[in-house]
Design a protein around this motif. Structure first.
Motif, short mmCIF file in Angstrom:
data_model
loop_
_atom_site.label_atom_id
_atom_site.label_comp_id
_atom_site.label_asym_id
_atom_site.label_seq_id
_atom_site.Cartn_x
_atom_site.Cartn_y
_atom_site.Cartn_z
N VAL A 1 46.64 33.81 48.67
CA VAL A 1 47.30 33.39 49.91
C VAL A 1 48.42 34.37 50.24
O VAL A 1 49.33 34.58 49.43
N LEU A 2 48.35 34.97 51.41
CA LEU A 2 49.44 35.79 51.93
C LEU A 2 50.30 34.89 52.81
O LEU A 2 49.86 34.45 53.87
N ARG A 3 51.50 34.62 52.37
CA ARG A 3 52.36 33.68 53.06
C ARG A 3 53.16 34.33 54.18
O ARG A 3 53.60 35.47 54.05
N SER A 4 53.32 33.59 55.22
CA SER A 4 54.25 33.94 56.29
C SER A 4 55.25 32.81 56.42
O SER A 4 54.88 31.68 56.75
N GLU A 5 56.51 33.08 56.15
CA GLU A 5 57.51 32.03 56.13
C GLU A 5 58.33 31.95 57.41
O GLU A 5 59.18 31.07 57.54
N VAL A 6 58.09 32.88 58.36
CA VAL A 6 58.90 32.89 59.58
C VAL A 6 58.00 32.81 60.82
O VAL A 6 57.98 31.81 61.54
N VAL A 7 57.26 33.88 61.08
CA VAL A 7 56.52 33.98 62.34
C VAL A 7 55.40 32.95 62.43
O VAL A 7 55.30 32.19 63.41
N TYR A 8 54.55 32.90 61.41
CA TYR A 8 53.41 31.98 61.44
C TYR A 8 53.84 30.52 61.54
O TYR A 8 53.29 29.76 62.35
N PRO A 9 54.84 30.06 60.76
CA PRO A 9 55.28 28.68 60.93
C PRO A 9 55.83 28.38 62.32
O PRO A 9 55.62 27.28 62.85
N ILE A 10 56.51 29.36 62.93
CA ILE A 10 57.01 29.14 64.30
C ILE A 10 55.86 28.94 65.27
O ILE A 10 55.87 28.03 66.11
N LEU A 11 54.83 29.79 65.16
CA LEU A 11 53.66 29.65 66.04
C LEU A 11 52.92 28.34 65.77
O LEU A 11 52.47 27.67 66.71
N ARG A 12 52.81 27.97 64.51
CA ARG A 12 52.13 26.71 64.15
C ARG A 12 52.85 25.52 64.76
O ARG A 12 52.23 24.64 65.37
N ASP A 13 54.17 25.48 64.62
CA ASP A 13 54.94 24.36 65.16
C ASP A 13 54.94 24.36 66.68
O ASP A 13 54.98 23.30 67.32
N LEU A 14 54.91 25.56 67.30
CA LEU A 14 54.88 25.63 68.76
C LEU A 14 53.59 25.04 69.31
O LEU A 14 53.59 24.33 70.32
N VAL A 15 52.47 25.33 68.64
CA VAL A 15 51.18 24.80 69.10
C VAL A 15 51.15 23.27 69.01
O VAL A 15 50.55 22.59 69.85
N ARG A 16 51.83 22.71 68.02
CA ARG A 16 51.84 21.26 67.86
C ARG A 16 52.75 20.56 68.86
O ARG A 16 52.60 19.37 69.11
N ARG A 17 53.70 21.27 69.40
CA ARG A 17 54.78 20.64 70.15
C ARG A 17 54.37 20.30 71.59
O ARG A 17 53.86 21.15 72.31
N GLY A 18 54.59 19.06 71.97
CA GLY A 18 54.51 18.65 73.37
C GLY A 18 53.21 19.00 74.09
O GLY A 18 53.25 19.36 75.26
N GLY A 19 52.08 18.92 73.42
CA GLY A 19 50.81 19.18 74.10
C GLY A 19 50.52 20.64 74.35
O GLY A 19 49.61 20.97 75.12
N VAL A 20 51.27 21.54 73.71
CA VAL A 20 51.02 22.97 73.90
C VAL A 20 49.63 23.35 73.41
O VAL A 20 48.91 24.12 74.06
N GLY A 21 49.26 22.81 72.23
CA GLY A 21 47.93 23.12 71.70
C GLY A 21 46.82 22.66 72.62
O GLY A 21 45.85 23.40 72.86
N ARG A 22 46.96 21.46 73.18
CA ARG A 22 45.94 20.97 74.11
C ARG A 22 45.90 21.81 75.38
O ARG A 22 44.82 22.10 75.91
N ALA A 23 47.06 22.24 75.86
CA ALA A 23 47.09 23.09 77.05
C ALA A 23 46.41 24.43 76.80
O ALA A 23 45.68 24.95 77.65
N LEU A 24 46.62 24.98 75.60
CA LEU A 24 45.97 26.25 75.27
C LEU A 24 44.46 26.09 75.18
O LEU A 24 43.71 26.97 75.63
N LEU A 25 44.00 24.98 74.61
CA LEU A 25 42.55 24.74 74.56
C LEU A 25 41.96 24.59 75.95
O LEU A 25 40.86 25.11 76.23
N LEU A 26 42.66 23.90 76.83
CA LEU A 26 42.17 23.76 78.22
C LEU A 26 42.15 25.11 78.92
O LEU A 26 41.20 25.40 79.67
N LEU A 27 43.17 25.93 78.69
CA LEU A 27 43.18 27.26 79.29
C LEU A 27 42.02 28.10 78.77
O LEU A 27 41.37 28.82 79.54
#
Length: 435
Positions: A55-81
């Motif tokens: 496992v190559l860990r990312s402790e800054v950038v990847y977690p930020i992107l992961r949490d952004l996708v989860r937040r406030g329907g962002v992930g669903r909006a990206l899937l619709l786009l």
């Protein structure tokens, strides 16, 4: 093996690296580039995660992107786009195919032209094809164009009567080779994949490179039975047709991608094979296969430390031994160890705590010992209950709550708790599990 969102992201990364490597190899080693593109496609379509992956860990950038996708329907909006963009592009591709079909129907069939029929019969016999072939003349075509999926349907330009028999023979040979190789299926499938992965940055370059590889393969197949003089005549036809297309601004029908690509096609047919080239190519193919296999041993994942527990739990710590955990009750004389299910195991003095394996929390207990076997089976069972992927990094956190031992599974990869607190009985059995 399993598939997870993180294994899919890993597959996208590895496939992109493969495409870039293939593009670098295309100029000198087209066959190797074709193999690399094929392996990249397989890696993208099989985003598997294997047990024991590094496992190559990312402790800054990847977690930020992961949490952004989860937040406030962002992930669903990206899937619709994504779905909307793919739908629009697929509709455009369907419209282009329909226009192509209409363009083909507008052509005049040449069933009564004895000259063309004889040339077509000779060309098909040379290539070993004995099935039906339709030949038509289209007013807007500037060169020959193969449009049939299930049987050859070749369109010729309206001025086909002005071409010599040699030029017509070379054009028919080229287009029949396209049909026999299934190139129209490959190009259409690749265009459809490009519509679905419209956001993937390497797709446009991949489509252009694959089309160039198809042209190189078609040229090689068309000239397989020709001598050097015949290959020169074939290339002369290609060159004059390219000049004609550029002068008239007609549609590209024989795969011309520009002067640089045409130079490579000429070099591929005129240059003699290098000495030792076959051995070098086999070595490169072996390296490609090894890198492809090794890509399944590495995965990219975010990593987030588990949150702090409450004050009562500060008296406890978790030893990550063979993916199991100990509850450690600390006191002035040492610490008491409990099994993962809450059963008392032993007392450790401060001196014993400095000996293996307790001095290293990440050390694994040997599986052939009763303790190691029990911890390993317990970890497998409880990880399966939580639907944890093979490479997902997790740790058990332990606390004492109202006099009872409890544990909870934290996913460093997902940055989430995977279970609620699990209350353990004194006999080692889990009495309550809440997910």
């Amino acid at each position: 093996m399993a598939v997870s969102p993180y294994s899919a992201v890993t597959a996208l990364i590895w496939a992109a690296l493969g495409v870039l490597l293939g593009r670098a190899a295309l100029r000198r080693e087209p066959e190797t580039a074709a193999l690399i593109f094929l392996l990249a496609a397989v890696r993208l379509l099989a985003p598997l995660e294997t047990v024991g992956s590094a496992v190559l860990r990312s402790e800054v950038v990847y977690p930020i992107l992961r949490d952004l996708v989860r937040r406030g329907g962002v992930g669903r909006a990206l899937l619709l786009l994504w779905a909307a963009g793919a739908s629009v592009r697929l509709a455009g591709l369907a419209r282009q195919l329909a226009e192509q079909r209409g363009f083909r129907r507008a052509g005049a069939l040449q069933e009564d032209d004895s000259r063309l029929a004889e040339l077509l019969r000779e060309t098909a016999a040379e290539l070993g094809y004995h099935g039906p072939v339709r030949l038509a003349v289209a007013g807007r075509a500037s060169a020959a164009y193969q449009t049939g999926f299930f049987r050859p349907y070749i369109l010729l330009p309206a001025e086909s009567g002005g071409f010599s028999d040699r030029d017509l023979h070379n054009m028919l040979r080229h287009e029949l080779c396209h049909f026999l190789s299934g190139d129209l299926w490959i190009k259409t499938g690749l265009r459809a994949a490009g519509c679905v992965l419209w956001w993937y940055p390497v797709m446009p370059g991949l489509c252009r490179d694959v089309e160039q590889l198809l042209e190189l393969r078609c040229d090689r197949r068309a000239c397989r039975s020709l001598d050097e003089a015949g290959r020169l005549r074939y290339l002369d036809t290609l060159l004059r047709l390219l000049r004609r297309e550029r002068r008239e601004g007609g549609g590209v029908s024989m795969g011309y991608q520009g002067g640089g690509d045409l130079v490579q096609r000429f070099q591929a047919l005129l240059n003699r094979p290098e000495k030792g080239g076959r051995v070098r190519r086999l070595a490169l193919w072996g390296m490609c296969a090894a890198l492809f296999a090794a890509s399944y041993g590495v995965t990219f994942q975010p990593w987030t430390a588990s949150p702090a527990l409450d004050r009562e739990a500060e008296r406890f710590a978790a030893f990550d031994l063979a993916q199991g955990a100990y509850a450690v009750v600390r006191d002035a004389e040492g610490c008491d160890l409990y099994r993962d299910a809450g059963e008392y195991y032993c007392h450790l003095s401060h001196l014993t705590a400095l000996t293996p394996p307790f001095e290293r929390p990440e050390a694994a207990v040997p599986e052939d010992t009763p303790l190691g076997w029990a911890l390993d089976r317990m970890a497998e069972r409880e990880r399966a209950l939580c639907a944890i992927s093979p490479a997902e990094e997790t740790m058990w956190r332990v606390r004492k709550y109202h006099g009872a031992m409890q544990k909870r599974l934290w996913s460093n990869t997902r940055g989430q708790w995977r279970t609620d607190w699990i209350t353990c009985s004194s006999t080692g059995a889990v009495s309550r599990v809440v997910f």
